[in-house]
Design a protein around this motif. Structure first.
Motif, PDB file in Angstrom:
ATOM      1  N   THR A 139     -40.425 -33.202 -28.076  1.00  0.00           N
ATOM      2  CA  THR A 139     -40.507 -33.656 -29.385  1.00  0.00           C
ATOM      3  C   THR A 139     -42.007 -33.819 -29.476  1.00  0.00           C
ATOM      4  N   TYR A 170     -36.082 -52.389 -35.516  1.00  0.00           N
ATOM      5  CA  TYR A 170     -34.807 -51.674 -35.405  1.00  0.00           C
ATOM      6  C   TYR A 170     -33.424 -52.590 -35.171  1.00  0.00           C
ATOM      7  N   PHE A 227     -26.922 -34.701 -35.419  1.00  0.00           N
ATOM      8  CA  PHE A 227     -27.917 -35.049 -34.697  1.00  0.00           C
ATOM      9  C   PHE A 227     -27.879 -34.401 -33.153  1.00  0.00           C
ATOM     10  N   PHE A 246     -31.724 -23.497 -26.314  1.00  0.00           N
ATOM     11  CA  PHE A 246     -32.528 -22.350 -26.726  1.00  0.00           C
ATOM     12  C   PHE A 246     -33.839 -22.514 -25.935  1.00  0.00           C
ATOM     13  N   ARG A 283     -42.435 -16.696 -28.588  1.00  0.00           N
ATOM     14  CA  ARG A 283     -41.178 -17.530 -28.752  1.00  0.00           C
ATOM     15  C   ARG A 283     -40.438 -17.426 -30.041  1.00  0.00           C
ATOM     16  N   LEU A 312     -34.756 -20.000 -34.309  1.00  0.00           N
ATOM     17  CA  LEU A 312     -33.361 -19.726 -34.570  1.00  0.00           C
ATOM     18  C   LEU A 312     -33.141 -19.693 -36.057  1.00  0.00           C
ATOM     19  N   TYR A 330     -34.342 -50.210 -42.773  1.00  0.00           N
ATOM     20  CA  TYR A 330     -34.612 -48.873 -41.721  1.00  0.00           C
ATOM     21  C   TYR A 330     -34.286 -47.802 -42.299  1.00  0.00           C
ATOM     22  N   TYR A 369     -37.445 -46.942 -44.411  1.00  0.00           N
ATOM     23  CA  TYR A 369     -38.612 -46.365 -43.681  1.00  0.00           C
ATOM     24  C   TYR A 369     -38.650 -45.135 -43.005  1.00  0.00           C
ATOM     25  N   LEU A 382     -40.694 -41.799 -42.899  1.00  0.00           N
ATOM     26  CA  LEU A 382     -41.217 -41.325 -41.789  1.00  0.00           C
ATOM     27  C   LEU A 382     -40.776 -40.134 -41.414  1.00  0.00           C
ATOM     28  N   LEU A 383     -39.536 -39.614 -41.666  1.00  0.00           N
ATOM     29  CA  LEU A 383     -39.093 -38.228 -41.341  1.00  0.00           C
ATOM     30  C   LEU A 383     -39.760 -37.232 -42.330  1.00  0.00           C
ATOM     31  N   ASP A 398     -44.975 -31.365 -39.113  1.00  0.00           N
ATOM     32  CA  ASP A 398     -44.367 -30.410 -38.118  1.00  0.00           C
ATOM     33  C   ASP A 398     -44.409 -28.904 -38.737  1.00  0.00           C
ATOM     34  N   TYR A 436     -47.103 -20.253 -35.743  1.00  0.00           N
ATOM     35  CA  TYR A 436     -46.289 -18.986 -36.022  1.00  0.00           C
ATOM     36  C   TYR A 436     -46.701 -18.191 -36.888  1.00  0.00           C
ATOM     37  N   TYR A 465     -39.219 -17.590 -41.474  1.00  0.00           N
ATOM     38  CA  TYR A 465     -38.110 -19.002 -41.596  1.00  0.00           C
ATOM     39  C   TYR A 465     -37.849 -19.704 -42.635  1.00  0.00           C
TER      40      TYR A 465
HETATM   41  N1  LIG Z   1     -35.094 -43.144 -34.537  1.00  0.00           N
HETATM   42  C1  LIG Z   1     -36.516 -42.819 -34.396  1.00  0.00           C
HETATM   43  O1  LIG Z   1     -37.294 -43.590 -35.021  1.00  0.00           O
HETATM   44  C2  LIG Z   1     -37.076 -41.573 -34.647  1.00  0.00           C
HETATM   45  C3  LIG Z   1     -36.290 -40.289 -34.241  1.00  0.00           C
HETATM   46  N2  LIG Z   1     -36.741 -38.967 -34.239  1.00  0.00           N
HETATM   47  C4  LIG Z   1     -35.553 -38.116 -33.902  1.00  0.00           C
HETATM   48  O2  LIG Z   1     -36.348 -37.590 -32.715  1.00  0.00           O
HETATM   49  C5  LIG Z   1     -35.846 -36.026 -32.718  1.00  0.00           C
HETATM   50  C6  LIG Z   1     -37.236 -35.267 -32.370  1.00  0.00           C
HETATM   51  O3  LIG Z   1     -37.923 -35.064 -33.786  1.00  0.00           O
HETATM   52  P1  LIG Z   1     -39.375 -34.298 -33.564  1.00  0.00           P
HETATM   53  O4  LIG Z   1     -40.155 -34.407 -32.301  1.00  0.00           O
HETATM   54  O5  LIG Z   1     -39.876 -34.880 -34.956  1.00  0.00           O
HETATM   55  O6  LIG Z   1     -38.809 -32.833 -34.112  1.00  0.00           O
HETATM   56  P2  LIG Z   1     -37.957 -31.671 -33.539  1.00  0.00           P
HETATM   57  O7  LIG Z   1     -37.206 -32.138 -32.384  1.00  0.00           O
HETATM   58  O8  LIG Z   1     -37.176 -31.228 -34.819  1.00  0.00           O
HETATM   59  O9  LIG Z   1     -38.847 -30.541 -32.990  1.00  0.00           O
HETATM   60  C7  LIG Z   1     -39.623 -29.677 -33.890  1.00  0.00           C
HETATM   61  C8  LIG Z   1     -40.025 -28.492 -33.119  1.00  0.00           C
HETATM   62  O10 LIG Z   1     -38.863 -27.583 -33.085  1.00  0.00           O
HETATM   63  C9  LIG Z   1     -39.095 -26.321 -32.850  1.00  0.00           C
HETATM   64  N3  LIG Z   1     -38.554 -25.765 -34.054  1.00  0.00           N
HETATM   65  C10 LIG Z   1     -38.758 -25.668 -35.237  1.00  0.00           C
HETATM   66  N4  LIG Z   1     -37.790 -24.863 -35.779  1.00  0.00           N
HETATM   67  C11 LIG Z   1     -37.096 -24.219 -34.870  1.00  0.00           C
HETATM   68  C12 LIG Z   1     -36.143 -23.272 -35.054  1.00  0.00           C
HETATM   69  N5  LIG Z   1     -35.687 -22.800 -36.024  1.00  0.00           N
HETATM   70  N6  LIG Z   1     -35.805 -22.596 -33.806  1.00  0.00           N
HETATM   71  C13 LIG Z   1     -36.250 -23.228 -32.544  1.00  0.00           C
HETATM   72  N7  LIG Z   1     -37.309 -24.235 -32.416  1.00  0.00           N
HETATM   73  C14 LIG Z   1     -37.596 -24.691 -33.465  1.00  0.00           C
HETATM   74  C15 LIG Z   1     -40.650 -26.354 -33.231  1.00  0.00           C
HETATM   75  O11 LIG Z   1     -41.481 -26.400 -31.913  1.00  0.00           O
HETATM   76  P3  LIG Z   1     -41.784 -25.307 -31.022  1.00  0.00           P
HETATM   77  O12 LIG Z   1     -41.373 -23.895 -31.559  1.00  0.00           O
HETATM   78  O13 LIG Z   1     -42.952 -25.025 -30.189  1.00  0.00           O
HETATM   79  O14 LIG Z   1     -40.434 -25.447 -29.886  1.00  0.00           O
HETATM   80  C16 LIG Z   1     -41.137 -27.690 -33.988  1.00  0.00           C
HETATM   81  O15 LIG Z   1     -42.530 -27.954 -33.684  1.00  0.00           O
HETATM   82  C17 LIG Z   1     -35.160 -35.754 -33.997  1.00  0.00           C
HETATM   83  O16 LIG Z   1     -33.748 -35.783 -33.801  1.00  0.00           O
HETATM   84  C18 LIG Z   1     -35.634 -36.924 -34.922  1.00  0.00           C
HETATM   85  O17 LIG Z   1     -34.567 -37.139 -35.529  1.00  0.00           O
HETATM   86  C19 LIG Z   1     -37.994 -38.759 -34.521  1.00  0.00           C
HETATM   87  C20 LIG Z   1     -38.878 -40.025 -34.949  1.00  0.00           C
HETATM   88  C21 LIG Z   1     -38.527 -41.074 -35.086  1.00  0.00           C
END
Ligand SMILES: NC(=O)C1=CN([C@@H]2O[C@H](COP(=O)(O)OP(=O)(O)OC[C@H]3O[C@@H](n4cnc5c(N)ncnc54)[C@H](OP(=O)(O)O)[C@@H]3O)[C@@H](O)[C@H]2O)C=CC1
Ligand SMILES: CC(C)CCC[C@@H](C)[C@H]1CC=C2C3=C(CC[C@@]21C)[C@@]1(C)CC[C@H](O)C(C)(C)[C@@H]1CC3
Length: 418
Positions: A247, A271, A304, A314, A335, A338, A375, A378, A382-383, A390, A398, A405
């Motif tokens: 993450t 939360y 999710f 992957f 790298r 997908l 929640y 917010y 946040l997302l 991101d 890339y 992509y």
């Molecule tokens: N409950 C909460 O408060 C929170 C929950 N979350 C959750 O945490 C989880 C992780 O989120 P987060 O760290 O933001 O981001 P992601 O898990 O979505 O990671 C993003 C990374 O994934 C890789 N990526 C993006 N697109 C692709 C693709 N098509 N193919 C392969 N790799 C790809 C890239 O990194 P690389 O290519 O370097 O691998 C990118 O930087 C999510 O499910 C989110 O919903 C997040 C924040 C708060």
């Protein structure tokens, strides 16, 4: 602003001013929510029912409880792990090692709490202590962030986070200067991200459920649903603990006030807002509507988990039979990305699933109050912001392949909408 240390990362979160505002606004919002949840009208946008004095916020017992909780979780973290995982490659080409025993910590905590309750531990008294506990957690997070900032002063340059080294004290304190602060093998960021806050959140939910049972004879169906959904979410995070290593928080963000406060105070005390709301504002909920809400949560969870597992599988091994047939595009870094499966639907399918679950957590609280939907609101903000951060990082990593992509998968989070 270029940093004196040589990092030229653009400033995020509105720079030092934005960071200062957030450091004030986040704790204020948390206390507002805690106060409003127990007030009669429970109006998210109205003023709090009253302003608590220091004597209501400060309690040495609450601080002791907070530190004991951190100590217990730290002890569980140090227990032998079923597996030790390697993190992503760092700037100096090394990889850190992380214990995978979060689910074990959750189970052992449940066992200890169960034994405590059967021996007379008054868990249902916890909701009455939420205000001083939240104050103690905020204080702890602040002091902890200060220590992390000082520790970063003596850390080698290779240990710095890409973003938190602008040279501005407030901004760097907020974002965090060191990427993976550790003492020996104890990783503070990894520990805080998954243990005290997440497990604390389900414990607070449980205490609210038990207090509701004491007050009304049995917990309501709405309270059961909120507890069940959020326990599933936390259990999932700890079961798939290794996935947190890919993450943004672990790979990119430093460990400063934002994550320390987010992990230790914001997560457990905001939360759990839906369960807090339900204790003071019971909501009627019949089985047909409850089943429909369960279906929404199941759909969100399916997306999710499916999306997160597909990407993690992957990234760990692209030839794994579960992902080997998926279509990909190559990038200059070696790298691949997908472009089919979940990641061909939208560019952040995991966010979509998370948001659908957030909706399911609020629906048991009815539709007459905005407060339990805090929640969802917010989290959407946040997302959307996180997705933007991101995208910028991926574009930097890339280049042209990321443009390709985005052309192939034009929607970010919600198909045909956003
Ligand atoms: N409950 C909460 O408060 C929170 C929950 N979350 C959750 O945490 C989880 C992780 O989120 P987060 O760290 O933001 O981001 P992601 O898990 O979505 O990671 C993003 C990374 O994934 C890789 N990526 C993006 N697109 C692709 C693709 N098509 N193919 C392969 N790799 C790809 C890239 O990194 P690389 O290519 O370097 O691998 C990118 O930087 C999510 O499910 C989110 O919903 C997040 C924040 C708060
Ligand atoms: C309020 C502040 C502006 C920001 C604080 C943000 C933090 C609360 C969140 C940042 C990323 C998080 C993640 C989870 C919890 C919330 C924080 C810490 C997570 C552990 C929740 C469970 C998930 O399954 C996950 C994928 C492991 C999450 C990882 C990111």
């Amino acid at each position: 602003m270029a940093s004196p240390q040589g990092s030229r990362a653009p400033l995020e979160f509105g720079g030092p001013l934005g960071a200062a505002a957030l450091m004030l606004l986040l704790p204020v919002t948390m206390f507002h929510l805690l106060l409003v949840a127990r007030s009669g009208p429970a109006r998210l946008l109205g003023p709090p029912p009253y302003l608590p004095g220091l004597e209501e916020l400060w309690s040495p017992w609450a601080l002791l409880l907070c530190l004991t909780w951190l100590g217990l979780q730290a002890a569980l973290y140090l227990l032998p792990a079923r597996k030790v995982a390697e993190g992503q490659e760092l700037k100096d080409k090394s990889r850190l090692r992380y214990p995978i025993n979060g689910f074990q910590a959750l189970m052992l905590t449940a066992l200890l709490v169960g034994l405590g309750v059967s021996a007379g531990l008054p868990l249902s008294a916890l909701p009455e202590m939420l205000l001083p506990l939240a104050f103690a957690a905020t204080l702890t997070a602040f002091i902890f962030s200060l220590l992390l900032y000082l520790k970063a002063l003596v850390a080698p340059a290779s240990a710095r986070a890409p973003g938190g080294n602008s040279g501005n004290l407030i901004y760097d304190f907020f974002l965090g200067r060191e990427l993976n602060p550790r003492i020996c093998s104890f990783d503070f960021k990894y520990f805080c991200e998954l243990r005290p806050g997440l497990i604390g959140w389900v414990l607070i939910n449980l205490a609210l459920l038990m207090q509701e049972a004491e007050l009304r004879g049995s917990p309501s169906l709405a309270m059961w649903l909120v507890n069940g959904f959020q326990l599933l979410y936390v259990g999932d995070a700890l079961w798939y603990e290794e996935a947190v290593l890919t993450t943004m928080d672990i790979i990119h963000d430093g460990f400063g006030f934002m994550l320390a406060f987010g992990d230790l105070a914001w997560v457990p005390f905001t939360y759990s807002l839906q369960a807090q709301f339900l204790l003071y504002h019971p909501q009627p909920l019949g089985w047909p509507l409850a089943s429909f809400i369960c279906l929404i949560n199941a759909v969100g969870y399916y997306i999710f988990r499916g999306a997160n597992s597909q990407k993690n599988t992957f990234r760990k091994n692209p030839s794994d039979p579960r992902v080997a047939d998926l279509e990909t595009i190559s990038t200059a870094t070696g790298r691949r990305l997908l472009v089919s499966g979940w990641w061909g639907m939208v560019r952040h399918p995991n966010y979509l699933g998370d948001l659908i679950m957030a909706l399911a957590w609020s629906l048991p609280c009815g539709v007459f109050h905005l407060l339990p939907y805090f929640y969802l609101l917010y989290f959407t903000a946040l997302l959307v912001h996180r997705e933007d951060r991101d995208e910028r990082q991926c574009l930097q990593k890339y280049g042209l392949a990321w443009h390709e992509y985005c052309r192939r998968v034009p929607y970010r989070i919600v198909p045909y909408v956003y």
